[in-house]
Scaffold this active site. Structure first.
Site, short mmCIF file in Angstrom:
data_model
loop_
_atom_site.label_atom_id
_atom_site.label_comp_id
_atom_site.label_asym_id
_atom_site.label_seq_id
_atom_site.Cartn_x
_atom_site.Cartn_y
_atom_site.Cartn_z
N GLU A 31 -15.76 -16.57 48.75
CA GLU A 31 -16.43 -17.36 49.77
C GLU A 31 -16.58 -16.46 50.98
O GLU A 31 -15.59 -15.88 51.43
CB GLU A 31 -15.55 -18.54 50.19
CG GLU A 31 -15.66 -19.75 49.35
CD GLU A 31 -14.73 -20.83 49.89
OE1 GLU A 31 -15.13 -21.53 50.83
OE2 GLU A 31 -13.61 -20.94 49.37
N ARG A 256 -1.72 -15.83 40.42
CA ARG A 256 -2.01 -15.22 41.73
C ARG A 256 -0.95 -14.17 42.04
O ARG A 256 0.20 -14.27 41.60
CB ARG A 256 -1.96 -16.28 42.83
CG ARG A 256 -3.23 -17.09 42.93
CD ARG A 256 -3.04 -18.18 43.97
NE ARG A 256 -3.57 -17.78 45.27
CZ ARG A 256 -4.83 -17.99 45.64
NH1 ARG A 256 -5.70 -18.53 44.82
NH2 ARG A 256 -5.24 -17.65 46.85
N LYS A 266 -5.63 -17.27 53.72
CA LYS A 266 -6.68 -17.07 54.71
C LYS A 266 -6.42 -17.85 55.99
O LYS A 266 -6.70 -17.39 57.08
CB LYS A 266 -8.00 -17.61 54.16
CG LYS A 266 -8.71 -16.75 53.19
CD LYS A 266 -9.96 -17.52 52.75
CE LYS A 266 -10.67 -16.79 51.64
NZ LYS A 266 -11.75 -17.60 51.08
P1 ATP Z 1 -7.12 -18.20 49.98
O1 ATP Z 1 -6.33 -19.10 49.08
O2 ATP Z 1 -6.33 -17.07 50.58
O3 ATP Z 1 -7.88 -18.95 51.02
P2 ATP Z 1 -9.35 -18.19 48.16
O4 ATP Z 1 -9.00 -18.25 46.74
O5 ATP Z 1 -9.74 -19.46 48.74
O6 ATP Z 1 -8.20 -17.48 49.03
P3 ATP Z 1 -11.92 -16.96 47.66
O7 ATP Z 1 -12.87 -16.29 48.57
O8 ATP Z 1 -12.33 -18.23 47.00
O9 ATP Z 1 -10.54 -17.18 48.45
O10 ATP Z 1 -11.38 -15.95 46.57
C1 ATP Z 1 -12.18 -15.25 45.67
C2 ATP Z 1 -11.38 -15.03 44.41
O11 ATP Z 1 -10.16 -14.33 44.70
C3 ATP Z 1 -10.99 -16.33 43.75
O12 ATP Z 1 -11.42 -16.27 42.40
C4 ATP Z 1 -9.50 -16.39 43.84
O13 ATP Z 1 -9.00 -16.93 42.64
C5 ATP Z 1 -9.09 -14.93 44.00
N1 ATP Z 1 -7.83 -14.79 44.74
C6 ATP Z 1 -7.58 -15.17 46.02
N2 ATP Z 1 -6.30 -14.93 46.35
C7 ATP Z 1 -5.70 -14.37 45.26
C8 ATP Z 1 -4.38 -13.88 44.96
N3 ATP Z 1 -3.41 -13.91 45.87
N4 ATP Z 1 -4.14 -13.37 43.73
C9 ATP Z 1 -5.13 -13.32 42.82
N5 ATP Z 1 -6.38 -13.75 43.02
C10 ATP Z 1 -6.69 -14.28 44.22
MG MG Z 2 -11.28 -20.29 46.92
#
Ligand code: ATP
Ligand code: MG
Length: 544
Positions: A31, A256, A266
């Site tokens: 995102e 994760r 985030k």
């Molecule tokens: P956050 O939970 O920190 O807000 P998010 O998952 O909402 O992160 P996105 O921009 O949607 O942020 O993330 C893009 C991709 O990165 C998603 O497919 C998510 O699964 C992956 N991702 C985010 N954080 C991790 C993590 N700590 N370990 C592995 N994959 C991750």
């Molecule tokens: Mg997400």
């Protein structure tokens, strides 16, 4: 470093062996609402490596279906981070590229009696969703005719309704044990200008609906995501099937990545920036990729780290020391080992001629001869580290300088301390030594052994430098109190000292090992005459 065997690799191998897929296509779908952090690096590296190993490709797709949160600035930053990690997407797409197609697929669901317009407010919808133990309550609008639904959905698109006044929902099963299947909302009304599509739309598809369609349109074969999507997979498959997508992607979930003493959400990172607790997203203490880069972490170290953590179906927490070790391993043979004095103590060598400078050869990296030699100067006045001197040796293991003791100044001469000049409070202001010309390095002098081997910088040639030393922003052992309460507000220490003259022309991002002090990287704010170095890591783990 190759990714070791893991469950996703095995699935792909089987899919290729069985002829189910020919070309592996993955996507990374961030995102564009924040900077990427090292947790995202796991997702990026997994997506790109899995495709690369099998000769396929990866798309970067910005998940911009929610117009509320997006920002064009993040789009550029994310592209830059992925490039820095060493990956090139085959295509760069936006979720919003597919708004028209998603809309058409939503119409198809309506025509098939599989979607309906609901008049309930978002609050009512979630109130009637039920719980894990109770089924949900069917909406009074659930059995509207196809014609009525088509008309209302058209009116939603035409802007006839206010935000939240109506939604389009999939008609699945309000009693499903999987709450995601209880008639999820697939379109909502938002009168907001979108960064890509402007005011063309006032209805926006929800992630769970948009994402599988996007994967299908792009021909993604393996849609890899983190574990929190596991319960969304049935819905993912339902949309692909019921929307009659010509290609069927499959979703696989991995655990994760979490790191000790590192906050990655985030929301928290934004809180730190907004509260000005850090100097921005690229503060060298931040776990963002821009922060790690500024600190001096290399993409190689990050990749080795992420690949080394393996990939499993459960969330994992790895030690931050492991990341530090990957950096040390990466730079050990690459970085020049040079002299910097972080906390200088002036040393006057009484019997050395005033105004004379001698130049000595010093190896650039004593574990890697290929990096060659450089010249370092020796003069009457030099700086050593304050903690390399104690007026009287604290114990018999002391391997540094004290009154009456003799040490070697690295690659040059032995010096012996004869007197100390102190400030009123007793701190040494300068010390006086004599040197012995017989002990000159390279002459094969072996008659005496020095009590240590100290790094130093010749004062007349020294370049003033600022050194930033960091501690973790947060330590896990501080418990579960709110983030801002357990922040380490003393995590940035500034030292003012000197570096040797060979560093005169360093460029931002250049990395060095400063003898005994650790690995350092030239900060973005460094200028000739006002050098600034960030300590990436110490030479050995400082965690006790
Ligand atoms: P956050 O939970 O920190 O807000 P998010 O998952 O909402 O992160 P996105 O921009 O949607 O942020 O993330 C893009 C991709 O990165 C998603 O497919 C998510 O699964 C992956 N991702 C985010 N954080 C991790 C993590 N700590 N370990 C592995 N994959 C991750
Ligand atoms: Mg997400």
């Amino acid at each position: 470093m190759e990714m070791a065997s893991n469950f996703i690799k095995s699935i792909i191998e089987e899919d290729i062996a069985s002829g189910k897929v020919r070309e592996i296509v993955t996507r990374f779908p961030p995102e564009p609402n924040a900077y990427l952090h090292i947790g995202h690096a796991r997702a990026i590296i997994t997506d790109f490596e899995m495709a690369r190993i099998f000769g396929g490709y990866t798309n970067l797709r910005f998940d911009d279906t929610n117009p509320v949160k997006e920002d064009a600035m993040f789009v550029e930053a994310i592209k830059e981070d992925i490039k820095w990690l060493g990956y090139t997407p085959k295509n760069v797409f936006f979720g919003s590229d597919y708004f028209e197609e998603s809309y058409q697929r939503a119409l198809l669901l309506i025509r098939k009696g599989l979607a309906y317009v609901d008049d309930q407010s978002p609050e009512e919808v979630s109130k009637h969703r039920g719980t894990l133990t109770e089924p949900g309550v069917e909406s009074p609008c659930r059995n509207r005719s196809v014609e009525e639904n088509l008309r209302l959905f058209q009116e939603m698109r035409d802007g006839k309704y206010a935000d939240g006044e109506k939604t389009l929902r999939a008609k699945i099963d309000m009693a499903s044990p999987n709450i995601n299947m209880r008639d999820p909302v697939i379109y909502r009304i938002l009168h907001i200008t979108h960064h890509n599509t402007g005011d063309r739309w006032c209805i926006y598809p929800m992630y769970d609906f948009a994402h599988p369609l996007q994967d299908a349109i792009e021909g993604v074969t393996h849609s890899l995501c983190s574990l929190e999507y596991v319960d969304h997979r049935v819905l993912y498959d339902w949309f692909v099937e019921k929307c009659e997508m010509p290609h069927t992607p499959h979703q696989y979930e991995f655990g994760r990545l979490n790191i000790t003493n590192t906050i990655m959400s985030k929301r928290y990172l934004r809180q730190l920036v907004d509260a000005k607790e850090v100097r921005g997203y690229d503060d060298p203490r931040m776990p963002t990729l821009v922060g790690l880069r500024r600190r001096g972490y290399t993409p190689e170290a990050i990749r080795t780290f992420v690949i080394g953590t393996g990939l499993s179906r459960i969330n994992s927490t790895v030690s931050s020391e492991m990341l530090e070790n990957c950096l040390r391993d990466d730079l050990r043979l690459k970085a020049l080992r040079v002299n910097a004095v972080l906390n200088p103590l002036k040393v006057v060598i009484d019997n050395y001629p005033e105004g004379q400078t001698e130049w000595f050869d010093a190896p650039n990296n004593n574990e890697n001869e290929a990096l060659g030699l450089r010249k370092i100067p020796f003069e009457k006045v030099v700086y050593i580290e304050r903690d390399d001197f104690a007026e009287t040796a604290p114990d018999k293991h002391w391997k540094r300088l004290s009154l009456g003791l003799e040490v070697r100044l690295m690659h040059t001469y032995f010096i012996k301390c004869i007197s100390v000049v102190k400030d009123q409070d007793g701190t040494p202001r300068e010390i006086h030594c004599t040197y012995d010309p017989e002990t000159k390095s390279g002459t094969g002098f072996t008659a005496r052994k020095p009590n240590g081997n100290l790094h130093f910088v010749a004062a007349g040639q020294a370049l003033p430098a600022t050194f930033n030393l960091f501690e973790p922003l947060m330590v896990d052992s501080d418990g579960d109190r709110p983030l801002l309460e357990r922040l380490n507000r003393d995590s940035w220490h500034v030292m003012n000292g000197f570096v040797e003259p060979s560093l005169k022309d360093v460029q931002s991002g250049d990395k060095f090992q400063f003898v005994r002090n650790g690995y350092f990287s030239v900060d973005y704010d460094s200028r000739p005459g006002a050098l600034v170095f960030n300590r990436i890591v110490e030479l050995k783990s400082s965690f006790k």
